[in-house]
Design a protein around this motif. Structure first.
Motif, PDB file in Angstrom:
ATOM      1  N   UNK A   1      -1.851  16.629   4.621  1.00 57.59           N
ATOM      2  CA  UNK A   1      -1.926  16.755   5.888  1.00 57.59           C
ATOM      3  C   UNK A   1      -0.877  16.381   7.108  1.00 57.59           C
ATOM      4  N   UNK A   2       0.052  15.843   6.561  1.00 47.61           N
ATOM      5  CA  UNK A   2       1.223  15.651   7.394  1.00 47.61           C
ATOM      6  C   UNK A   2       1.411  14.231   7.987  1.00 47.61           C
ATOM      7  N   UNK A   3       0.636  13.299   7.147  1.00 53.99           N
ATOM      8  CA  UNK A   3       0.627  11.985   7.761  1.00 53.99           C
ATOM      9  C   UNK A   3       1.616  11.039   7.220  1.00 53.99           C
ATOM     10  N   UNK A   4       2.456  11.518   6.205  1.00 54.99           N
ATOM     11  CA  UNK A   4       3.490  10.917   5.867  1.00 54.99           C
ATOM     12  C   UNK A   4       3.289  10.180   4.393  1.00 54.99           C
ATOM     13  N   UNK A   5       4.028   9.499   3.890  1.00 61.34           N
ATOM     14  CA  UNK A   5       3.976   8.841   2.807  1.00 61.34           C
ATOM     15  C   UNK A   5       3.240   7.157   2.820  1.00 61.34           C
ATOM     16  N   UNK A   6       2.926   6.928   4.219  1.00 60.44           N
ATOM     17  CA  UNK A   6       2.131   5.782   4.093  1.00 60.44           C
ATOM     18  C   UNK A   6       0.713   5.947   4.380  1.00 60.44           C
ATOM     19  N   UNK A   7       0.432   7.216   4.314  1.00 63.45           N
ATOM     20  CA  UNK A   7      -1.023   7.729   4.256  1.00 63.45           C
ATOM     21  C   UNK A   7      -1.860   7.239   3.166  1.00 63.45           C
ATOM     22  N   UNK A   8      -1.271   7.227   1.961  1.00 64.25           N
ATOM     23  CA  UNK A   8      -2.236   6.730   0.802  1.00 64.25           C
ATOM     24  C   UNK A   8      -2.395   4.922   0.970  1.00 64.25           C
ATOM     25  N   UNK A   9      -1.453   4.432   1.646  1.00 61.98           N
ATOM     26  CA  UNK A   9      -1.713   3.032   1.931  1.00 61.98           C
ATOM     27  C   UNK A   9      -2.673   2.643   2.996  1.00 61.98           C
ATOM     28  N   UNK A  10      -3.085   3.575   3.995  1.00 60.12           N
ATOM     29  CA  UNK A  10      -3.836   3.452   5.010  1.00 60.12           C
ATOM     30  C   UNK A  10      -5.383   3.865   4.325  1.00 60.12           C
ATOM     31  N   UNK A  11      -5.204   4.894   3.479  1.00 55.62           N
ATOM     32  CA  UNK A  11      -6.683   5.190   2.864  1.00 55.62           C
ATOM     33  C   UNK A  11      -6.980   4.075   1.793  1.00 55.62           C
TER      34      UNK A  11
END
Length: 402
Positions: free
Chosen positions: A371-381
């Motif tokens: 979705x374009x939120x970058x590679x830190x997105x999985x960490x926030x998930x």
């Protein structure tokens, strides 16, 4: 602060509740779990070979891991239900499932096309999910109620060692002798595991015909599903981050690709250490262990996300995730076994829920990246799922403090 034991434990108020030495079958089942888990994740270490052999993309090869997980999630409980319907006792049922796992492993080793390989992976997953449910029931019946958490931690040590020892060994076999030799090695290990369990696990001294109706009735339990929910959220939170650790460290943190195997080994060692420590505490301090573990996991994930570009912080939080993530499993299982009688169906569904949580967390992490939120997105998930995990414990915590 003085630690107070979990008062819901049925044996905590008895004298001499320190767990005794574990019976041999617990260790034998840990070895079987090592084999099945190595088989589940081995594809990750030999993707290029399989892609070339079957003429498919790396993404399609990755689906072979998902198919194994799908077999566990859906097929494991169904296989267990069938054995219960046929009134097969625990040990014969476990051996039948191990034989099915051997058959699936043989199919993968002789596969001449992708479809055959996919079918073999599904069969392996079905057998693995059923084995987990029945095997955990056998182990629970062999130890005292106040030693089940420790027994679970020893069994799950087999799971923890698989990515540290099993998967790298399989990758080395592939590089030396080819991918068929890797799958053939799993066949040999599965046959050995079946034989040693057939010899080393005692037959029940009494009939264990837990019928299907009573097993399904045990699932109509709100406390049990609350425990299942916590398990799914912890695994989802952990694997949302872990599944993407390689691109995070190479593309975002800036580490060389050569550092990834060492990071993976360090993470695996942290898993083993955390699992054994939690196993010692899980029976007496179940809720405290889960609250502490989820709190630290959530903190590590958000710190990782905020300071992902700082190598020392990223590596440190990654190790903390290894110590406080899926290592909560002994406490999770102790909670499940306390909420309902630890029958095969209860344990099989627990395994299914865990696998489903793992898959959902991985999918959500990838969705955030796409979705374009970058590679830190999985960490926030992962952080969000850990917070939900804490919320899933809150009602029970409030009752304890009342």
């Amino acid at each position: 602060m003085k630690l107070e034991p979990d008062l819901e434990s049925p044996r905590n108020r008895e004298s001499g509740s320190t767990p005794t030495n574990m019976p041999l079958p617990v260790y034998l089942f840990a070895a079987a779990i090592f084999v099945t888990t190595t088989s589940e994740f081995m594809v990750a270490g030999i993707m290029p070979s399989l892609s070339k052999a079957f003429g498919v993309s790396i993404g399609e090869v990755g689906n072979l891991i998902s198919l194994f997980a799908l077999g566990m999630t859906i097929g494991g409980p169904l296989a267990t239900a069938l054995l219960l319907f046929l009134k097969v006792q625990n040990k014969p049922g476990l051996l039948l499932l191990l034989i099915l796992f051997v058959a699936g492993s043989v199919l993968t080793s002789i596969a001449s096309d992708y479809a055959t390989m996919a079918l073999g992976r599904i069969v392996q997953g079905v057998a693995s999910g059923g084995c987990f449910g029945i095997g955990m029931t056998i182990c629970a019946n062999l130890v005292r109620a106040d030693a089940r958490g420790r027994a679970v931690s020893l069994v799950l040590a087999g799971l923890m060692f698989a990515p540290v020892l099993g998967v790298p060994a399989i990758a080395l076999i592939d590089q030396t002798f080819g991918w068929r030799a890797s799958f053939s090695a799993i066949v040999i290990l599965a046959v050995v595991a079946t034989i040693v369990i057939a010899i080393g696990v005692p037959a029940s001294k009494r009939a264990e015909f837990a019928d299907l109706r009573s097993s399904l009735a045990a699932l109509r339990n709100g406390r049990l599903w609350a425990a299942y929910l916590t398990s799914a959220l912890i695994f989802g939170a952990t694997f949302a981050a872990f599944s993407y650790f390689s691109p995070i460290f190479t593309d975002l943190v800036g580490l060389p690709a050569s550092a990834i195997p060492m990071l993976l080994a360090t993470y695996g060692i942290a898993n083993v250490i955390g699992n054994l420590i939690v196993g010692r505490l899980a029976d007496r301090y179940t809720l405290l262990v889960l609250l502490t573990g989820l709190s630290v996991l959530a903190a590590a994930l958000i710190i990782f996300a905020l300071f992902a570009s700082v190598a020392t912080i990223s590596i440190g939080t990654f190790i903390v995730i290894g110590l406080f993530g899926i290592t909560m499993n002994p406490a999770l299982t102790a909670r499940v076994m306390r909420a309902a009688h630890p029958g095969p169906m209860v344990n099989a569904v627990h395994s299914s829920v865990i696998t489903g949580g793992l898959a959902a967390g991985t999918w959500a992490g990838g969705l955030g990246i796409d979705a374009g939120y970058g590679l830190t997105a999985p960490l926030w998930v992962g952080f969000s799922l850990a917070l939900l995990g804490l919320l899933s414990l809150a009602p029970r915590a409030v009752r304890r403090l009342a």
